[in-house]
Scaffold this motif. Sequence first.
Motif, PDB file in Angstrom:
ATOM      1  N   VAL A 136       0.918  -1.358  -0.075  1.00  0.00           N
ATOM      2  CA  VAL A 136      -0.007   0.032  -0.037  1.00  0.00           C
ATOM      3  C   VAL A 136       0.858   1.075   0.109  1.00  0.00           C
ATOM      4  CG1 VAL A 136      -2.090  -1.277   1.323  1.00  0.00           C
ATOM      5  CG2 VAL A 136      -0.153   0.236   2.550  1.00  0.00           C
ATOM      6  N   GLU A 137       0.335   2.354  -0.381  1.00  0.00           N
ATOM      7  CA  GLU A 137       0.964   3.768  -0.609  1.00  0.00           C
ATOM      8  C   GLU A 137       0.553   4.381   0.953  1.00  0.00           C
ATOM      9  OE1 GLU A 137       0.259   5.570  -3.905  1.00  0.00           O
ATOM     10  OE2 GLU A 137       1.644   4.435  -5.064  1.00  0.00           O
ATOM     11  N   GLY A 138       1.088   5.334   1.337  1.00  0.00           N
ATOM     12  CA  GLY A 138       0.718   6.004   2.691  1.00  0.00           C
ATOM     13  C   GLY A 138       1.392   7.351   2.944  1.00  0.00           C
ATOM     14  N   GLN A 139       0.967   7.569   3.951  1.00  0.00           N
ATOM     15  CA  GLN A 139       1.472   9.202   4.315  1.00  0.00           C
ATOM     16  C   GLN A 139       1.356   9.133   5.969  1.00  0.00           C
ATOM     17  OE1 GLN A 139       0.331  12.860   2.747  1.00  0.00           O
ATOM     18  NE2 GLN A 139      -0.328  13.629   4.475  1.00  0.00           N
ATOM     19  N   LEU A 140       2.491   9.490   6.792  1.00  0.00           N
ATOM     20  CA  LEU A 140       2.674   9.556   7.999  1.00  0.00           C
ATOM     21  C   LEU A 140       2.950  10.987   8.491  1.00  0.00           C
ATOM     22  CD1 LEU A 140       2.737   8.350  10.956  1.00  0.00           C
ATOM     23  CD2 LEU A 140       5.001   7.562  10.588  1.00  0.00           C
ATOM     24  N   SER A 141       2.013  11.679   8.921  1.00  0.00           N
ATOM     25  CA  SER A 141       2.348  13.018   9.311  1.00  0.00           C
ATOM     26  C   SER A 141       2.689  12.927  10.753  1.00  0.00           C
ATOM     27  CB  SER A 141       1.226  13.862   8.943  1.00  0.00           C
ATOM     28  OG  SER A 141       1.569  15.453   9.598  1.00  0.00           O
ATOM     29  N   SER A 142       3.656  13.517  11.437  1.00  0.00           N
ATOM     30  CA  SER A 142       3.842  13.256  12.997  1.00  0.00           C
ATOM     31  C   SER A 142       4.255  14.759  13.629  1.00  0.00           C
ATOM     32  CB  SER A 142       4.948  12.159  13.409  1.00  0.00           C
ATOM     33  OG  SER A 142       4.581  11.151  12.777  1.00  0.00           O
ATOM     34  N   GLY A 143       4.121  15.002  14.947  1.00  0.00           N
ATOM     35  CA  GLY A 143       4.752  16.097  15.466  1.00  0.00           C
ATOM     36  C   GLY A 143       4.777  15.811  16.943  1.00  0.00           C
ATOM     37  N   GLU A 144       5.873  16.367  17.644  1.00  0.00           N
ATOM     38  CA  GLU A 144       5.991  16.239  18.974  1.00  0.00           C
ATOM     39  C   GLU A 144       6.527  17.578  19.584  1.00  0.00           C
ATOM     40  OE1 GLU A 144       6.722  16.050  22.433  1.00  0.00           O
ATOM     41  OE2 GLU A 144       8.676  15.120  22.071  1.00  0.00           O
ATOM     42  N   SER A 145       5.536  18.374  20.103  1.00  0.00           N
ATOM     43  CA  SER A 145       5.821  19.557  20.417  1.00  0.00           C
ATOM     44  C   SER A 145       6.934  20.084  21.437  1.00  0.00           C
ATOM     45  CB  SER A 145       4.593  20.609  20.902  1.00  0.00           C
ATOM     46  OG  SER A 145       4.062  19.810  21.650  1.00  0.00           O
ATOM     47  N   GLY A 146       7.203  19.192  22.510  1.00  0.00           N
ATOM     48  CA  GLY A 146       7.856  18.959  23.644  1.00  0.00           C
ATOM     49  C   GLY A 146       9.488  18.932  23.227  1.00  0.00           C
ATOM     50  N   ASN A 147       9.748  18.174  22.188  1.00  0.00           N
ATOM     51  CA  ASN A 147      10.783  18.154  21.715  1.00  0.00           C
ATOM     52  C   ASN A 147      11.053  18.972  20.235  1.00  0.00           C
ATOM     53  OD1 ASN A 147      12.446  16.703  23.538  1.00  0.00           O
ATOM     54  ND2 ASN A 147      11.141  14.789  22.845  1.00  0.00           N
ATOM     55  N   ASP A 148      10.032  19.739  20.005  1.00  0.00           N
ATOM     56  CA  ASP A 148      10.110  20.830  19.109  1.00  0.00           C
ATOM     57  C   ASP A 148      10.332  19.959  17.546  1.00  0.00           C
ATOM     58  OD1 ASP A 148       9.836  23.232  17.730  1.00  0.00           O
ATOM     59  OD2 ASP A 148      11.830  23.580  17.994  1.00  0.00           O
ATOM     60  N   TYR A 149       9.769  19.204  17.120  1.00  0.00           N
ATOM     61  CA  TYR A 149       9.794  18.552  15.829  1.00  0.00           C
ATOM     62  C   TYR A 149       8.781  18.046  15.163  1.00  0.00           C
ATOM     63  CZ  TYR A 149       9.395  13.605  17.082  1.00  0.00           C
ATOM     64  OH  TYR A 149       9.099  12.323  17.474  1.00  0.00           O
ATOM     65  N   GLY A 150       8.753  17.831  13.733  1.00  0.00           N
ATOM     66  CA  GLY A 150       7.536  17.397  13.200  1.00  0.00           C
ATOM     67  C   GLY A 150       8.115  16.678  11.889  1.00  0.00           C
ATOM     68  N   SER A 151       7.383  15.745  11.555  1.00  0.00           N
ATOM     69  CA  SER A 151       8.111  14.857  10.240  1.00  0.00           C
ATOM     70  C   SER A 151       6.788  14.498   9.330  1.00  0.00           C
ATOM     71  CB  SER A 151       8.980  13.814  10.460  1.00  0.00           C
ATOM     72  OG  SER A 151       8.130  12.831  11.173  1.00  0.00           O
TER      73      SER A 151
END
Length: 161
Positions: A129-144
Amino acid sequence: MPNWCENWITFTSEPERIVQLARLITAPVKCLNTGTGWLTQLSFDQPPWEYGEPFISDLKPGDRLMSRTLGFLDKSNYSYHTMVHDLGTKWDFDLENIEVKESQIRGYAQTAWSPPSGWFRLVCKHYEVEGQLSSGESGNDYGSLIIIEDNQEHQYDSPYN
């Protein structure tokens, strides 16, 4: 207490593959054992002693998503290190707000400290399958953002704030 990483997960494919993956994510299951506690051995079959009765699941749809979708792996060897290194996060997690459409599955999950990027890659590859994983963790100040399409992966990382 971990910092919770927020994840928005989408899988897309032809309907046959989505039906297969959606069944794993939402079907009733029985927990056979928790082994080391990292990943649970599950059965999607109703136990013989319950034949003739409604199949009552031990888990809600979407609960323990890694255990549900990684049945093709030997879970008995998983440890803290392999969970973090191979799957991207140290604990199994639950998929919430599940939406299943003809050619798409979407949902939201919180994971401990980091996104389940290794798990996401394994699922896309194994179930084709194809996919998209959008993530964020504000305590460590990152997103992907990880996008897998046409057998290629694109990853974008940035500060969260």
